[in-house]
Design a protein around this motif. Structure first.
Motif, PDB file in Angstrom:
ATOM      1  N   PHE A 125       0.808  -1.222   0.000  1.00  0.00           N
ATOM      2  CA  PHE A 125       0.000   0.000   0.000  1.00  0.00           C
ATOM      3  C   PHE A 125       0.844   1.276   0.000  1.00  0.00           C
ATOM      4  O   PHE A 125       0.302   2.373  -0.054  1.00  0.00           O
ATOM      5  N   LEU A 126       2.169   1.153   0.061  1.00  0.00           N
ATOM      6  CA  LEU A 126       3.023   2.337   0.135  1.00  0.00           C
ATOM      7  C   LEU A 126       2.840   3.299  -1.035  1.00  0.00           C
ATOM      8  O   LEU A 126       2.780   4.520  -0.829  1.00  0.00           O
ATOM      9  N   PRO A 127       2.744   2.803  -2.285  1.00  0.00           N
ATOM     10  CA  PRO A 127       2.555   3.761  -3.390  1.00  0.00           C
ATOM     11  C   PRO A 127       1.288   4.604  -3.219  1.00  0.00           C
ATOM     12  O   PRO A 127       1.274   5.784  -3.598  1.00  0.00           O
ATOM     13  N   HIS A 128       0.245   4.006  -2.662  1.00  0.00           N
ATOM     14  CA  HIS A 128      -0.993   4.753  -2.408  1.00  0.00           C
ATOM     15  C   HIS A 128      -0.835   5.685  -1.212  1.00  0.00           C
ATOM     16  O   HIS A 128      -1.187   6.877  -1.288  1.00  0.00           O
ATOM     17  N   LEU A 129      -0.297   5.183  -0.121  1.00  0.00           N
ATOM     18  CA  LEU A 129      -0.230   5.959   1.120  1.00  0.00           C
ATOM     19  C   LEU A 129       0.709   7.155   1.005  1.00  0.00           C
ATOM     20  O   LEU A 129       0.450   8.210   1.599  1.00  0.00           O
TER      21      LEU A 129
END
Length: 249
Positions: A125-129
């Motif tokens: 989820f890092l690219p989104h967060l």
């Protein structure tokens, strides 16, 4: 960190600590994406909370399913800004009396749920967060990560790995994605289905959820809950006492 208005992912959200977290988050005005394997439990959440909870069926031991879930969730829930990796399984294991061939599938599932899924969800989820002004990843670990007990060696090892992974991920985010807070919640013995018939001095799931959420709101990097808060000093001053206490706890 204000949780009202946020979308929060909670794994293991239908039982025990996860259910208590879901209830409290909804009460604070958050929307919860609750992950679980039990269709009845998931249906109960939506019946109780309506559109405040989105129920997602997922087996966290299935690598392919976890990958697909991680890749697709931000499109279904673009408001997602907090990830709470709470789900866990524990197998009581005696390597000297058990059949190694029988133990392997249980222990591999234990590692998949307690470690692999945590890493996949945290990093996936890092690219989104990182595109959000404020976000958080909260990984639930245990005092057994600091001092293990003999009856659940793989669970203890996985929780220890989660703590190390969480700290290293925190360093990376502090350097290149400071809007993402990475937190580790270290729990004592909690009165859940997983601990039924074991141990003394347990705290309730609701008390646990209250302490974890308070730590999230204060943006604590390490959230020590209940008696687990004694561990840092104990392991610094008298580590042999700490190891003995958890070995026989």
């Amino acid at each position: 960190m204000k949780l009202s208005g946020r979308t929060v992912l909670v794994t293991g959200g239908t039982r025990g600590i996860g259910l208590a977290l879901t209830r409290r988050l909804v009460g604070l005005g958050a929307r919860v994406v609750a992950v679980g394997r039990d269709p009845g439990g998931l249906a109960g959440l939506t019946a109780a909370f309506g559109d405040r909870v989105s129920a997602e069926a997922l087996d966290l031991s299935d690598h392919s399913a976890v990958d697909a879930f991680t890749d697709g969730l931000p499109d279904r829930h673009p408001g997602l800004s907090v990830v709470v990796n709470n789900a866990g399984v524990q197998n009581l294991t005696d390597f000297l009396t058990g059949d190694p061939a029988d133990l392997r599938p249980l222990l591999r599932r234990e590692l998949a749920v307690n470690l692999d899924a945590v890493i996949t969800l945290s990093t996936g989820f890092l690219p989104h967060l990182r595109g959000l002004p404020s976000a958080a990843i909260v990984n639930i670990s245990s005092g057994l990560a600091v001092a293990p007990k003999p009856s659940a060696p793989v669970y203890c090892a996985a929780k220890s790995a989660v703590r190390t992974f969480t700290r290293a991920l925190r360093y990376q985010c502090e350097d290149t994605a400071p809007g993402i807070r990475v937190m580790d919640a270290i729990l004592p013995l909690v009165d859940t289905d997983m601990t039924a018939g074991r141990g003394r001095g347990k705290i309730s799931p609701d008390e646990t959820a209250r302490a974890v959420i308070a730590g999230m709101e204060r943006e604590r990097s390490e959230i020590y809950v209940g008696k687990a808060g004694l561990l840092p000093a104990l392991m610094r001053i008298a580590p042999s006492v700490g190891y003995r206490a958890l070995r026989h706890g």
